[in-house]
Each structure stands twice: as structure tokens, then as C-alpha cells.
Design a protein around this motif. Structure first.
Motif, short mmCIF file in Angstrom:
data_model
loop_
_atom_site.label_atom_id
_atom_site.label_comp_id
_atom_site.label_asym_id
_atom_site.label_seq_id
_atom_site.Cartn_x
_atom_site.Cartn_y
_atom_site.Cartn_z
N TRP A 110 -16.30 19.11 -28.75
CA TRP A 110 -15.82 17.74 -28.73
C TRP A 110 -14.34 17.66 -28.42
CZ3 TRP A 110 -18.17 16.49 -34.20
CH2 TRP A 110 -19.58 16.35 -34.07
N ASP A 111 -13.93 16.62 -27.68
CA ASP A 111 -12.50 16.34 -27.56
C ASP A 111 -12.04 15.68 -28.86
OD1 ASP A 111 -13.33 13.66 -27.39
OD2 ASP A 111 -13.00 13.55 -25.23
N VAL A 112 -10.74 15.42 -28.95
CA VAL A 112 -10.19 14.90 -30.20
C VAL A 112 -10.81 13.55 -30.57
CG1 VAL A 112 -8.08 14.10 -31.34
CG2 VAL A 112 -8.02 16.15 -29.90
N ALA A 136 -4.31 19.86 -30.33
CA ALA A 136 -4.94 18.63 -30.81
C ALA A 136 -3.94 17.78 -31.59
CB ALA A 136 -6.15 18.95 -31.68
N HIS A 137 -3.11 18.42 -32.37
CA HIS A 137 -2.14 17.67 -33.18
C HIS A 137 -0.99 17.14 -32.33
CE1 HIS A 137 -4.18 18.51 -36.90
NE2 HIS A 137 -4.33 19.77 -36.49
N LEU A 138 -0.65 17.84 -31.26
CA LEU A 138 0.34 17.31 -30.33
C LEU A 138 -0.22 16.08 -29.62
CD1 LEU A 138 1.83 20.58 -28.77
CD2 LEU A 138 2.54 19.34 -30.82
N GLU A 139 -1.51 16.11 -29.29
CA GLU A 139 -2.16 14.94 -28.70
C GLU A 139 -2.15 13.77 -29.68
OE1 GLU A 139 -6.61 13.51 -27.27
OE2 GLU A 139 -6.05 15.61 -26.96
N LEU A 140 -2.41 14.04 -30.94
CA LEU A 140 -2.39 12.97 -31.95
C LEU A 140 -1.01 12.35 -32.09
CD1 LEU A 140 -4.62 14.63 -34.71
CD2 LEU A 140 -5.18 12.59 -33.37
N LYS A 141 0.04 13.15 -31.91
CA LYS A 141 1.40 12.64 -32.00
C LYS A 141 1.71 11.66 -30.87
CE LYS A 141 3.96 16.23 -34.52
NZ LYS A 141 4.67 15.27 -35.39
N GLU A 142 1.06 11.87 -29.73
CA GLU A 142 1.35 11.07 -28.54
C GLU A 142 0.47 9.83 -28.42
OE1 GLU A 142 3.83 11.64 -26.41
OE2 GLU A 142 4.46 13.30 -27.70
N ASN A 143 -0.54 9.70 -29.27
CA ASN A 143 -1.51 8.61 -29.13
C ASN A 143 -1.84 7.99 -30.48
OD1 ASN A 143 -2.60 9.00 -26.12
ND2 ASN A 143 -2.40 11.02 -27.04
N ASP A 144 -2.13 6.71 -30.46
CA ASP A 144 -2.59 6.01 -31.65
C ASP A 144 -4.11 5.99 -31.64
OD1 ASP A 144 -3.12 4.42 -33.82
OD2 ASP A 144 -2.30 2.57 -32.94
N ILE A 162 -5.37 12.45 -41.68
CA ILE A 162 -5.46 13.70 -40.93
C ILE A 162 -4.28 14.58 -41.34
CG2 ILE A 162 -5.48 14.79 -38.67
CD1 ILE A 162 -6.41 12.08 -37.53
N ILE A 163 -4.56 15.84 -41.67
CA ILE A 163 -3.47 16.77 -41.95
C ILE A 163 -3.43 17.83 -40.84
CG2 ILE A 163 -3.55 16.41 -44.44
CD1 ILE A 163 -4.92 19.11 -44.71
N VAL A 164 -2.23 18.28 -40.56
CA VAL A 164 -2.04 19.31 -39.53
C VAL A 164 -2.68 20.61 -39.98
CG1 VAL A 164 -0.33 20.74 -38.35
CG2 VAL A 164 0.08 18.28 -38.64
N GLY A 165 -3.35 21.29 -39.06
CA GLY A 165 -3.97 22.56 -39.41
C GLY A 165 -4.22 23.42 -38.18
N ALA A 166 -4.48 24.69 -38.41
CA ALA A 166 -4.88 25.62 -37.36
C ALA A 166 -5.51 26.84 -38.02
CB ALA A 166 -3.70 26.05 -36.50
N LEU A 194 -6.23 30.05 -42.42
CA LEU A 194 -6.07 28.63 -42.18
C LEU A 194 -4.69 28.20 -42.66
CD1 LEU A 194 -9.59 27.57 -43.42
CD2 LEU A 194 -8.74 27.15 -41.11
N GLY A 195 -3.93 27.56 -41.79
CA GLY A 195 -2.64 27.02 -42.18
C GLY A 195 -2.70 25.50 -42.19
N TYR A 196 -2.05 24.88 -43.16
CA TYR A 196 -2.06 23.43 -43.29
C TYR A 196 -0.66 22.89 -43.54
CZ TYR A 196 -7.08 24.07 -44.16
OH TYR A 196 -8.41 24.43 -44.06
N ASN A 197 -0.44 21.66 -43.06
CA ASN A 197 0.77 20.89 -43.37
C ASN A 197 2.07 21.55 -42.90
OD1 ASN A 197 -0.46 18.62 -44.53
ND2 ASN A 197 -0.61 19.61 -46.52
N PHE A 198 2.02 22.26 -41.80
CA PHE A 198 3.22 22.85 -41.21
C PHE A 198 3.72 21.95 -40.08
CE2 PHE A 198 -0.63 24.86 -39.48
CZ PHE A 198 -0.55 24.43 -38.16
N ASP A 199 4.89 22.25 -39.55
CA ASP A 199 5.46 21.51 -38.43
C ASP A 199 4.74 21.93 -37.15
OD1 ASP A 199 7.17 20.93 -36.13
OD2 ASP A 199 8.73 20.43 -37.59
N ALA A 200 3.95 21.01 -36.58
CA ALA A 200 3.11 21.35 -35.43
C ALA A 200 3.92 21.64 -34.18
CB ALA A 200 2.12 20.22 -35.17
N VAL A 201 5.02 20.92 -33.97
CA VAL A 201 5.83 21.12 -32.77
C VAL A 201 6.45 22.51 -32.77
CG1 VAL A 201 7.84 20.32 -31.48
CG2 VAL A 201 6.26 18.66 -32.50
N LYS A 202 7.04 22.90 -33.90
CA LYS A 202 7.65 24.22 -33.99
C LYS A 202 6.58 25.32 -33.95
CE LYS A 202 11.76 22.69 -36.51
NZ LYS A 202 12.52 22.76 -37.78
N MET A 203 5.43 25.05 -34.56
CA MET A 203 4.35 26.04 -34.54
C MET A 203 3.84 26.27 -33.12
SD MET A 203 2.53 28.22 -36.17
CE MET A 203 2.54 27.83 -37.95
#
Length: 288
Positions: A15-17, A42-50, A59-63, A77-86
């Protein structure tokens, strides 16, 4: 209901986001984490779109990060980190340029292990863009009844378990060491925490380990994890209770996730897994 382990088409989900969010909304998942393998796109996409019209929950950031610890390839599993820096760190450690030759190396390691252990296999012509090498090698091995004696029923009949044995069970005839291909667990854990996140061991009982408690003890001793995925689609009640008890005794957080991959394994549904998960948000209120 929560689901803190899901995948999109940015890794190995189908599935897409938007589709993932629509299905989470349909299943009334109130807390969701998208945890694609080794990517936060996926989280970078969420930052750019409503996307609030598709999903009204949180939604919490994860990977989900592939790494190695004590001779076993595992996922953290990592959660709640800075997605841009990650995303920048992932670009250095898990870059596409690194992954392409790794798949070829993995193919050759598996084929060499077959030949070394007298396991009959076809002369497979493999290219990196064909996908996971195990998909071809496993099917080739099963073509020859004389190979059956080398494997247990579960190893022979379940490709997921077969591959986990290749990466986690040092006594397995096709065991391969991923330490040259993947970062170690400490490196991944340190980066998640440096960027403000928490670290959980994913799906403990999918790894064919010699001693689960001993392995967890080592992770705790080396300060790798903050918690353990306690509820998972494939876990039995006894396995869930084992993890809950271990977390309580070792002051670790708990989480829950279905490992939904969309239209792959369609009986593993978002939020409820194979039908009976439906885990309350109360499980994670102490760390979310």
C-alpha cells in the motif's frame, strides 16, 4: 486500538501511504506508526501533505532497522525520532548503492553454503533487480526431495522461518553472517536515541534463537533497547506473557504491532493481525 508496526510501498509493503491511512481509519486504529524497513520516506511524505481527510488518529514517527547483534540479524523498531535527520543518516548507512551489491553478496553466500553442505540447488542466474535471493534459492532447494533431511518441518514448509534460520541460527546449514553488510545494533540504537527516539526489539519469537531470555539479557546489558514488541500477529498467549513478564522485571516499555504489509498476507490485517490483537492504547501511555 493501536498498531505500531506497519509497512508501505516505500519498503516491502504493497500500500502507498494514503491507502495505509485509509485502512487504519476503517479499522478504527487510533494510534499508528509506519515502520518501513530502513527508510522514513513515508514520514517525509506526511510532512509535505495534509492527510487528515484519510486518517484522524495519531501518527508517530517510526522505522524498522535491519542490524546485527550477537551473530543474529535482527530488527529494531525506532519511534519518535527526528525523521528529517534520520533520513540523512539512513542515506549514509543504508544507501541504495550499498544495498545492491549486498543482495548479490547474500546470493553468493547462500549458494556457497548450499554447495559446502551438499544441499542440491539449481544453477540460478541471479541479478540484483530480481529481489530477495532467498525467494529463488528456497524454491530451488525444495525441488529436490534429497534435501529434505537437512531441515525441520517448519524450516522446510515456511520460507519466512527458513530465512530467519539462515540469519539467526548459527547451527543452521545455510547460516550467513550479515555483520559485514549491516550496522550493529548498538550503532542503530545510539542513533535512534541521539535523535530523540526510543528503541524496541521487533517480533522476538520470529528469530530462531538458542535461548530467548539470554539474548534479551545481552540486549539489556549492552543498553540496546528501551522496550520489546510485546503483542505481535504471530505470538501465542504464552509468548506474549513471557515478554510482558520480562518487560516488567527489567523496567522495559511495551508495544504492539501487526507487521501489516498491505495486500501481502491479506489475512494479517492492520490493527488486529490474524483477528484477535486489538491492543488498547493504554499499553503505551507511559512512553508515547
Amino acid at each position: 486500538m493501536i498498531d505500531l508496526h506497519t509497512h508501505t510501498s516505500y519498503s516491502d509493503g504493497t500500500w502507498d501511504v494514503k491507502t495505509l491511512l485509509r485502512n487504519a481509519q476503517k479499522m478504527k486504529v487510533e494510534l499508528l506508526a509506519i515502520t518501513d524497513h530502513d527508510t522514513v520516506k513515508a514520514h517525509l511524505e506526511l510532512k509535505e501533505n495534509d492527510y487528515s481527510k484519510y486518517y484522524t488518529g495519531k501518527i508517530i514517527v517510526g522505522a524498522e532497522f535491519n542490524c546485527v547483534f550477537n551473530n543474529a540479524k535482527i530488527e529494531l523498531l525506532g519511534y519518535n525520532f527526528d525523521a528529517v535527520k534520520m533520513d540523512k543518516w539512513i542515506g549514509k548507512v543504508y544507501s541504495a548503492e550499498q544495498k545492491r551489491p549486498n543482495l548479490m553478496e547474500e546470493f553468493h553466500l547462500l549458494m556457497n553454503a548450499c554447495h559446502k553442505n551438499n544441499i542440491k540447488v539449481d544453477d540460478i542466474v541471479y541479478k540484483e533487480d530480481m529481489g530477495w535471493p532467498i525467494d529463488y534459492i528456497y524454491e530451488s532447494i525444495k525441488k529436490y526431495p534429497e534435501n529434505r533431511k537437512y531441515f525441520s518441518d517448519k524450516e522446510w514448509n515456511d520460507i519466512d522461518h527458513f530465512f530467519r534460520c539462515c540469519t539467526c541460527n548459527i547451527d543452521f546449514p545455510l547460516y550467513i553472517d550479515f555483520s559485514s553488510q549491516l550496522p550493529n545494533a548498538k550503532q542503530v540504537s545510539d542513533e535512534i536515541r541521539r535523535l530523540g527516539g526510543k528503541v524496541f526489539l521487533a517480533h522476538l519469537f520470529t528469530y530462531p534463537l538458542r535461548n530467548y531470555k539470554k539474548y534479551l539479557d545481552s540486549l539489556v546489558k549492552d543498553n540496546i533497547i528501551d522496550g520489546i514488541e510485546t503483542y505481535y500477529s504471530k505470538f501465542t498467549d504464552d509468548e506474549i506473557n513471557f515478554v510482558k513478564d520480562y518487560c516488567q522485571k527489567n523496567n522495559l516499555y511495551m508495544s504492539a504491532g501487526t507487521d501489516c504489509h498491505g495486500d501481502k498476507k491479506t489475512d494479517r490485517k492492520i490493527g488486529i493481525g490474524y483477528g484477535n490483537m486489538n491492543v488498547s492504547i493504554d499499553l503505551v501511555k507511559d512512553w508515547i
